[in-house]
Scaffold this motif. Structure first.
Motif, PDB file in Angstrom:
ATOM      1  N   VAL A 145       0.839  -1.201   0.000  1.00  0.00           N
ATOM      2  CA  VAL A 145       0.000   0.000   0.000  1.00  0.00           C
ATOM      3  C   VAL A 145       0.876   1.254   0.000  1.00  0.00           C
ATOM      4  N   THR A 146       0.615   2.130  -0.956  1.00  0.00           N
ATOM      5  CA  THR A 146       1.309   3.411  -1.044  1.00  0.00           C
ATOM      6  C   THR A 146       0.356   4.522  -0.630  1.00  0.00           C
ATOM      7  N   LEU A 147       0.801   5.376   0.279  1.00  0.00           N
ATOM      8  CA  LEU A 147       0.012   6.525   0.702  1.00  0.00           C
ATOM      9  C   LEU A 147       0.502   7.770  -0.017  1.00  0.00           C
ATOM     10  N   PHE A 148      -0.369   8.351  -0.842  1.00  0.00           N
ATOM     11  CA  PHE A 148      -0.100   9.660  -1.436  1.00  0.00           C
ATOM     12  C   PHE A 148      -0.736  10.693  -0.512  1.00  0.00           C
ATOM     13  N   GLN A 149       0.094  11.383   0.237  1.00  0.00           N
ATOM     14  CA  GLN A 149      -0.372  12.277   1.296  1.00  0.00           C
ATOM     15  C   GLN A 149      -0.149  13.732   0.926  1.00  0.00           C
ATOM     16  N   SER A 205      14.083  19.274   0.984  1.00  0.00           N
ATOM     17  CA  SER A 205      14.907  18.066   1.018  1.00  0.00           C
ATOM     18  C   SER A 205      15.268  17.673   2.446  1.00  0.00           C
ATOM     19  N   LYS A 206      15.441  18.657   3.316  1.00  0.00           N
ATOM     20  CA  LYS A 206      15.750  18.357   4.711  1.00  0.00           C
ATOM     21  C   LYS A 206      14.554  17.717   5.408  1.00  0.00           C
ATOM     22  N   LYS A 207      13.345  18.142   5.016  1.00  0.00           N
ATOM     23  CA  LYS A 207      12.154  17.510   5.572  1.00  0.00           C
ATOM     24  C   LYS A 207      12.093  16.040   5.158  1.00  0.00           C
ATOM     25  N   ILE A 208      12.403  15.750   3.903  1.00  0.00           N
ATOM     26  CA  ILE A 208      12.383  14.372   3.421  1.00  0.00           C
ATOM     27  C   ILE A 208      13.372  13.527   4.204  1.00  0.00           C
ATOM     28  N   GLU A 209      14.567  14.051   4.453  1.00  0.00           N
ATOM     29  CA  GLU A 209      15.571  13.321   5.233  1.00  0.00           C
ATOM     30  C   GLU A 209      15.055  13.028   6.638  1.00  0.00           C
ATOM     31  N   ARG A 210      14.442  14.031   7.255  1.00  0.00           N
ATOM     32  CA  ARG A 210      13.906  13.846   8.602  1.00  0.00           C
ATOM     33  C   ARG A 210      12.779  12.817   8.591  1.00  0.00           C
ATOM     34  N   TRP A 211      11.891  12.904   7.626  1.00  0.00           N
ATOM     35  CA  TRP A 211      10.765  11.973   7.550  1.00  0.00           C
ATOM     36  C   TRP A 211      11.230  10.543   7.306  1.00  0.00           C
ATOM     37  N   GLN A 212      12.304  10.376   6.520  1.00  0.00           N
ATOM     38  CA  GLN A 212      12.833   9.040   6.295  1.00  0.00           C
ATOM     39  C   GLN A 212      13.394   8.457   7.591  1.00  0.00           C
ATOM     40  N   LYS A 213      14.006   9.298   8.412  1.00  0.00           N
ATOM     41  CA  LYS A 213      14.511   8.835   9.705  1.00  0.00           C
ATOM     42  C   LYS A 213      13.366   8.397  10.612  1.00  0.00           C
ATOM     43  N   VAL A 214      12.234   9.110  10.537  1.00  0.00           N
ATOM     44  CA  VAL A 214      11.060   8.724  11.318  1.00  0.00           C
ATOM     45  C   VAL A 214      10.592   7.330  10.901  1.00  0.00           C
ATOM     46  N   SER A 215      10.592   7.078   9.587  1.00  0.00           N
ATOM     47  CA  SER A 215      10.227   5.762   9.074  1.00  0.00           C
ATOM     48  C   SER A 215      11.209   4.700   9.556  1.00  0.00           C
ATOM     49  N   ASP A 216      12.498   5.014   9.492  1.00  0.00           N
ATOM     50  CA  ASP A 216      13.535   4.080   9.947  1.00  0.00           C
ATOM     51  C   ASP A 216      13.316   3.676  11.398  1.00  0.00           C
ATOM     52  N   ILE A 275       1.931  10.960  10.834  1.00  0.00           N
ATOM     53  CA  ILE A 275       1.371  10.151   9.750  1.00  0.00           C
ATOM     54  C   ILE A 275       2.335   9.035   9.369  1.00  0.00           C
ATOM     55  N   ILE A 276       3.606   9.377   9.213  1.00  0.00           N
ATOM     56  CA  ILE A 276       4.609   8.394   8.813  1.00  0.00           C
ATOM     57  C   ILE A 276       4.773   7.330   9.893  1.00  0.00           C
ATOM     58  N   GLN A 277       4.927   7.775  11.123  1.00  0.00           N
ATOM     59  CA  GLN A 277       5.150   6.825  12.218  1.00  0.00           C
ATOM     60  C   GLN A 277       4.029   5.801  12.316  1.00  0.00           C
ATOM     61  N   LYS A 278       2.797   6.260  12.309  1.00  0.00           N
ATOM     62  CA  LYS A 278       1.668   5.359  12.529  1.00  0.00           C
ATOM     63  C   LYS A 278       1.351   4.504  11.302  1.00  0.00           C
ATOM     64  N   THR A 279       1.496   5.044  10.109  1.00  0.00           N
ATOM     65  CA  THR A 279       1.234   4.214   8.928  1.00  0.00           C
ATOM     66  C   THR A 279       2.322   3.161   8.736  1.00  0.00           C
ATOM     67  N   VAL A 280       3.546   3.466   9.130  1.00  0.00           N
ATOM     68  CA  VAL A 280       4.606   2.448   9.100  1.00  0.00           C
ATOM     69  C   VAL A 280       4.249   1.308  10.055  1.00  0.00           C
ATOM     70  N   GLU A 281       3.778   1.638  11.243  1.00  0.00           N
ATOM     71  CA  GLU A 281       3.375   0.610  12.202  1.00  0.00           C
ATOM     72  C   GLU A 281       2.220  -0.233  11.656  1.00  0.00           C
ATOM     73  N   LEU A 282       1.346   0.384  10.882  1.00  0.00           N
ATOM     74  CA  LEU A 282       0.180  -0.309  10.344  1.00  0.00           C
ATOM     75  C   LEU A 282       0.470  -1.126   9.093  1.00  0.00           C
ATOM     76  N   GLY A 283       1.662  -0.950   8.501  1.00  0.00           N
ATOM     77  CA  GLY A 283       2.042  -1.792   7.374  1.00  0.00           C
ATOM     78  C   GLY A 283       2.170  -1.107   6.037  1.00  0.00           C
ATOM     79  N   ILE A 284       2.313   0.212   6.006  1.00  0.00           N
ATOM     80  CA  ILE A 284       2.450   0.929   4.736  1.00  0.00           C
ATOM     81  C   ILE A 284       3.713   0.479   4.013  1.00  0.00           C
TER      82      ILE A 284
END
Length: 245
Positions: free
Chosen positions: A79-83, A123-134, A94-103
């Motif tokens: 599942v891909t979320l276009f947010q 671009s810095k936001k993307i880097e931060r958001w990727q770390k949240v996913s990690d 959004i990232i934290q909880k959807t990752v937990e749910l299986g995105i």
């Protein structure tokens, strides 16, 4: 056991190496792991391993493979979320909880009603958001780290939708077709699903009309109007319940 990630290139017949500096520091300073301790390791592609640490060094951690098996915690449906990009810190939640749910993947989208003050520094936001996913994926012990793609425009998103088996468009003005109706009416379980969520204020009338005119399933998520940070989680939870559980 704690879970860590590596790449297939770092996996041999009998041993695994972890070379991510932040992971190594976390092992040493936070978890205080030692030789002989056991950890889970994922190759981020297909396999997960139970291992025992052989050596801890500042440059790498080496572990012997005790057991190997295919991912057990990854959904069949990707599942891909276009947010639509929200304001303030809502995207991290959004990232934290959807990752937990299986995105599988999260794609930030700029729409007519997106309000972001620092487009040039995105671009810095993307880097931060990727770390949240990690961080989130390690906590819930999934096999892959969901990717947070670079921001795209609404028109670019529309061009990508034809590549999905099912496209769900939760819309506040839809009051007849529920997401349950669509999911339970499927003949086969889709391999790929897209969920489209607008920012605060939703999609503009022009955007909504375009989405409804193409191959999307316009659905309601219930009788109440959900916030943008809630809608994606709710839609994903419904998809996972119906297709995976």
């Amino acid at each position: 056991m704690s879970r860590f990630f590596t790449t297939p290139e770092n996996i041999g017949d009998k041993t695994i190496r972890i070379t991510d500096k932040q992971d190594i520091q976390h092992m040493i300073k936070v978890l205080r792991l030692r030789e002989g301790d056991r950890i889970d390791v994922s190759d981020s592609v297909r396999w997960e391993y139970e291992t025992e640490i052989l050596r801890i060094d500042k440059e790498y951690v080496e572990a012997v493979i005790l057991d190997k098996q295919k991912f057990t915690n990854e959904p069949f449906t990707k599942v891909t979320l276009f947010q639509g990009v929200p304001k303030q810190g809502k995207m991290e939640l959004i990232i934290q909880k959807t990752v937990e749910l299986g995105i599988y993947e999260i794609v930030p989208v700029f729409t007519d009603r997106t309000i972001v003050a620092d487009n040039g520094n995105f671009s810095k936001k993307i880097e931060r958001w990727q770390k949240v996913s990690d961080e989130a994926v390690k906590q819930c012990k999934r096999g892959i780290i969901p990717n947070v793609d670079g921001n795209i425009t609404f028109s670019k998103m529309v061009s990508l939708l034809e590549g999905f088996d099912l496209v769900l468009f939760p819309y506040e003005n839809e009051d007849k077709t529920t997401i349950k109706d669509v999911l339970r009416g499927l003949e086969h379980q889709p391999e790929t699903v897209a969920i489209i969520i607008g920012p605060e204020g939703g999609f503009s009338d022009k955007e909504a009309d375009l989405l409804k005119s193409i191959n999307t399933e316009c659905v309601t998520l219930g009788k109440t109007t959900l916030r943008t940070e809630t809608a994606g989680m709710a839609a994903l939870a419904m998809v996972m319940y119906e297709l995976e559980l």
